[in-house]
Design a protein around this motif. Structure first.
Motif, PDB file in Angstrom:
ATOM      1  N   VAL A   1       1.788  -4.683   5.819  1.00 45.81           N
ATOM      2  CA  VAL A   1       1.640  -3.859   4.615  1.00 45.81           C
ATOM      3  C   VAL A   1       1.138  -2.466   4.975  1.00 45.81           C
ATOM      4  CG1 VAL A   1       0.382  -3.608   2.432  1.00 45.81           C
ATOM      5  CG2 VAL A   1       1.299  -5.841   3.110  1.00 45.81           C
ATOM      6  N   ALA A   2       0.124  -2.401   5.842  1.00 48.45           N
ATOM      7  CA  ALA A   2      -0.429  -1.098   6.223  1.00 48.45           C
ATOM      8  C   ALA A   2       0.613  -0.219   6.886  1.00 48.45           C
ATOM      9  CB  ALA A   2      -1.624  -1.297   7.148  1.00 48.45           C
TER      10      ALA A   2
ATOM     11  N   THR B   1      -6.657  -3.745  11.083  1.00 50.54           N
ATOM     12  CA  THR B   1      -5.254  -3.821  10.649  1.00 50.54           C
ATOM     13  C   THR B   1      -4.767  -2.516  10.026  1.00 50.54           C
ATOM     14  OG1 THR B   1      -5.741  -4.579   8.393  1.00 50.54           O
ATOM     15  CG2 THR B   1      -5.600  -6.268  10.131  1.00 50.54           C
ATOM     16  N   GLY B   2      -5.689  -1.615   9.728  1.00 45.85           N
ATOM     17  CA  GLY B   2      -5.324  -0.376   9.047  1.00 45.85           C
ATOM     18  C   GLY B   2      -5.716  -0.372   7.586  1.00 45.85           C
ATOM     19  N   PHE B   3      -6.154  -1.514   7.061  1.00 41.72           N
ATOM     20  CA  PHE B   3      -6.599  -1.575   5.665  1.00 41.72           C
ATOM     21  C   PHE B   3      -7.945  -0.891   5.506  1.00 41.72           C
ATOM     22  CE2 PHE B   3      -3.135  -4.036   4.450  1.00 41.72           C
ATOM     23  CZ  PHE B   3      -3.218  -4.410   3.112  1.00 41.72           C
ATOM     24  N   ARG B   4      -8.110  -0.224   4.348  1.00 42.89           N
ATOM     25  CA  ARG B   4      -9.377   0.433   4.037  1.00 42.89           C
ATOM     26  C   ARG B   4      -9.889   0.023   2.655  1.00 42.89           C
ATOM     27  NH1 ARG B   4      -8.725   0.782   8.581  1.00 42.89           N
ATOM     28  NH2 ARG B   4      -8.642   2.642   9.921  1.00 42.89           N
TER      29      ARG B   4
ATOM     30  N   VAL C   1     -14.974   4.505   8.532  1.00 40.91           N
ATOM     31  CA  VAL C   1     -13.588   4.613   9.002  1.00 40.91           C
ATOM     32  C   VAL C   1     -12.858   5.630   8.142  1.00 40.91           C
ATOM     33  CG1 VAL C   1     -13.514   2.294   9.948  1.00 40.91           C
ATOM     34  CG2 VAL C   1     -12.922   2.653   7.548  1.00 40.91           C
ATOM     35  N   GLY C   2     -11.615   5.882   8.468  1.00 39.85           N
ATOM     36  CA  GLY C   2     -10.836   6.900   7.757  1.00 39.85           C
ATOM     37  C   GLY C   2     -10.549   6.528   6.319  1.00 39.85           C
ATOM     38  N   GLU C   3      -9.899   7.455   5.616  1.00 36.27           N
ATOM     39  CA  GLU C   3      -9.588   7.244   4.217  1.00 36.27           C
ATOM     40  C   GLU C   3      -8.591   6.108   4.040  1.00 36.27           C
ATOM     41  OE1 GLU C   3     -10.925   8.743   1.441  1.00 36.27           O
ATOM     42  OE2 GLU C   3     -12.352   9.423   2.947  1.00 36.27           O
ATOM     43  N   ALA C   4      -8.584   5.536   2.825  1.00 38.49           N
ATOM     44  CA  ALA C   4      -7.651   4.470   2.501  1.00 38.49           C
ATOM     45  C   ALA C   4      -6.221   4.995   2.531  1.00 38.49           C
ATOM     46  CB  ALA C   4      -7.963   3.900   1.118  1.00 38.49           C
TER      47      ALA C   4
ATOM     48  N   GLU D   1       3.866  -0.027   6.174  1.00 38.63           N
ATOM     49  CA  GLU D   1       5.011   0.466   5.407  1.00 38.63           C
ATOM     50  C   GLU D   1       4.778   0.727   3.935  1.00 38.63           C
ATOM     51  OE1 GLU D   1       8.091  -2.505   3.892  1.00 38.63           O
ATOM     52  OE2 GLU D   1       7.703  -3.251   5.915  1.00 38.63           O
ATOM     53  N   ILE D   2       3.671   0.299   3.353  1.00 41.16           N
ATOM     54  CA  ILE D   2       3.480   0.449   1.906  1.00 41.16           C
ATOM     55  C   ILE D   2       2.281   1.329   1.618  1.00 41.16           C
ATOM     56  CG2 ILE D   2       2.812  -0.814  -0.193  1.00 41.16           C
ATOM     57  CD1 ILE D   2       4.661  -3.056   0.753  1.00 41.16           C
ATOM     58  N   ARG D   3       2.477   2.283   0.683  1.00 42.72           N
ATOM     59  CA  ARG D   3       1.395   3.204   0.341  1.00 42.72           C
ATOM     60  C   ARG D   3       0.864   3.005  -1.073  1.00 42.72           C
ATOM     61  NH1 ARG D   3       1.374   2.792   4.681  1.00 42.72           N
ATOM     62  NH2 ARG D   3       1.724   4.296   6.368  1.00 42.72           N
ATOM     63  N   LEU D   4       1.419   2.074  -1.827  1.00 44.55           N
ATOM     64  CA  LEU D   4       0.767   1.676  -3.059  1.00 44.55           C
ATOM     65  C   LEU D   4      -0.610   1.126  -2.687  1.00 44.55           C
ATOM     66  CD1 LEU D   4       1.571   1.291  -6.151  1.00 44.55           C
ATOM     67  CD2 LEU D   4       1.755  -1.140  -5.582  1.00 44.55           C
ATOM     68  N   PRO D   5      -1.677   1.439  -3.452  1.00 44.03           N
ATOM     69  CA  PRO D   5      -3.002   0.916  -3.093  1.00 44.03           C
ATOM     70  C   PRO D   5      -2.963  -0.593  -2.860  1.00 44.03           C
ATOM     71  CG  PRO D   5      -3.228   2.553  -4.811  1.00 44.03           C
ATOM     72  CD  PRO D   5      -1.748   2.360  -4.614  1.00 44.03           C
TER      73      PRO D   5
END
Length: 360
Positions: free
Chosen positions: A300-301, A325-328, A356-359, A303-307
């Motif tokens: 998901v992280a 995993t890249g989830f925020r 960590v970085g922004e969502a 390819e998808i940018r919907l929250p």
């Protein structure tokens, strides 16, 4: 065009080719603008792939119109339409108008292709119709993604609560969560009758009203409306996004539980405002037969940018595995609500999320 020009006559066929050429150019140009938007503004691989798929399919169908014939019919310098400009064409108040204008431009061009291709190229006409309907769905998905990202930009910590033993106990818990900085509270309660449940929902609304904490009702869009909740969350076996949206209206949030990448993609196309992704780990609050785990979160992280919120057995101790995993954005339940001090537990998780970085 398959030797069927005689249906129109040579002159009419030649002029129809001018329409087909102009419509084809408008459609492909508009699609490129939209691809650039989801690529560079939304950074959304899934929606970009969907739009690119439409463009590639259209381009393949347009090969049935010989380029020599298209170029022979093209006459830009003598086209009366090139000198006529609407006021809105030269003005865009914001990027949402750019998106809307180009989706409309592509759909209108496809409709023109569809109609003018029917006499000599019915297969192309049918393809244009199919692609036009796909674009209605993609228009909603792009705009809903854009709007949801703005509305949920700061939402990182989402907490599930049940109805507790009383309204007063639930209010105390929700007050702790609000003080702890929780961004979203979902009431998920399966034991109570409807009358008691609406009482609990209104208790959560009383605590969260006027704060920075959103209130989401689980499964029950009807009660979400009655309790004036900010939205509703549905699972794969509950109401569809369409049915939930019919009840709660266009302004309330509709979230969807997803358990694999195909469900996540479908939720985007269905017009969801956010997705819950999991279960990531075994949970103390809900039983699952299978766990898609961190591998699903990575999909998901990527390819998808919907929250998107990771859910399922997440707590302070395993949060690092989720963040890898890249989830925020995360959903937590027992790791906070069963803590001795829920407000402090929430703040600790928020501190970890803030490092960590922004969502995405």
């Amino acid at each position: 065009m398959g030797g069927k020009e005689d249906r129109l006559g040579p002159d009419a066929a030649f002029r129809a080719m001018r329409v087909l050429d102009a419509s084809a150019n408008r459609a492909v140009e508009g699609l490129r603008v939209l691809e650039d938007y989801v690529r560079f503004m939304l950074d959304d691989p899934f929606l970009m792939g969907e739009l690119k798929g439409v463009r590639h399919e259209l381009t393949a169908w347009l090969e049935r119109l010989p380029m020599d014939a298209r170029l022979a019919a093209r006459e830009t310098l003598a086209d009366v339409g090139t000198t006529i400009k609407g006021l809105q064409e030269a003005r865009r108040q914001d990027l949402s108008q750019l998106v809307d204008a180009n989706f409309s431009r592509v759909r209108e061009a496809l409709r023109s292709l569809e109609e003018y291709a029917k006499p000599a190229a019915p297969d192309l006409a049918a393809a244009a119709e199919r692609l036009r309907y796909r674009l209605y769905t993609l228009h909603r998905a792009v705009r809903r993604t854009d709007q949801a990202r703005a509305r949920l930009a700061a939402a990182k910590l989402y907490v599930l609560v049940d109805g507790c033993e009383s309204e007063s106990e639930l209010e105390c818990l929700c007050d702790d969560l609000v003080r702890g900085g929780v961004h979203v509270i979902q009431l998920r309660e399966k034991r109570l009758d409807d009358r008691a449940l609406i009482g609990r929902a209104r208790a959560v609304r009383r605590v969260t009203r006027g704060t920075g904490t959103l209130f989401i009702m689980n499964d029950r869009p009807d009660l979400a409306v009655l309790a004036e909740a900010d939205g509703v969350h549905v699972g794969q076996e509950e109401l569809t996004v369409k049915d939930a949206r019919t009840i709660v209206g266009p302004d309330r949030l509709v979230g969807v539980s997803t358990h694999d990448i195909e469900q996540a993609r479908q939720a985007v196309l269905d017009g969801a405002d956010y997705i819950g992704c999991g279960p990531t780990f075994p949970s103390a609050t809900k039983r699952f037969e299978a766990f898609p785990g961190p591998a699903f979160l990575r999909q998901v992280a990527a390819e998808i940018r919907l929250p998107a919120f990771a859910i399922g057995g997440i707590h302070e101790g395993n949060l690092g595995m989720v963040l890898e995993t890249g989830f925020r954005r995360v959903v937590v339940s027992s790791g906070i609500v069963r803590a001795e001090d829920p407000a402090a537990a929430a703040k600790r998780i928020l501190d970890l999320l803030s490092q960590v970085g922004e969502a995405p």
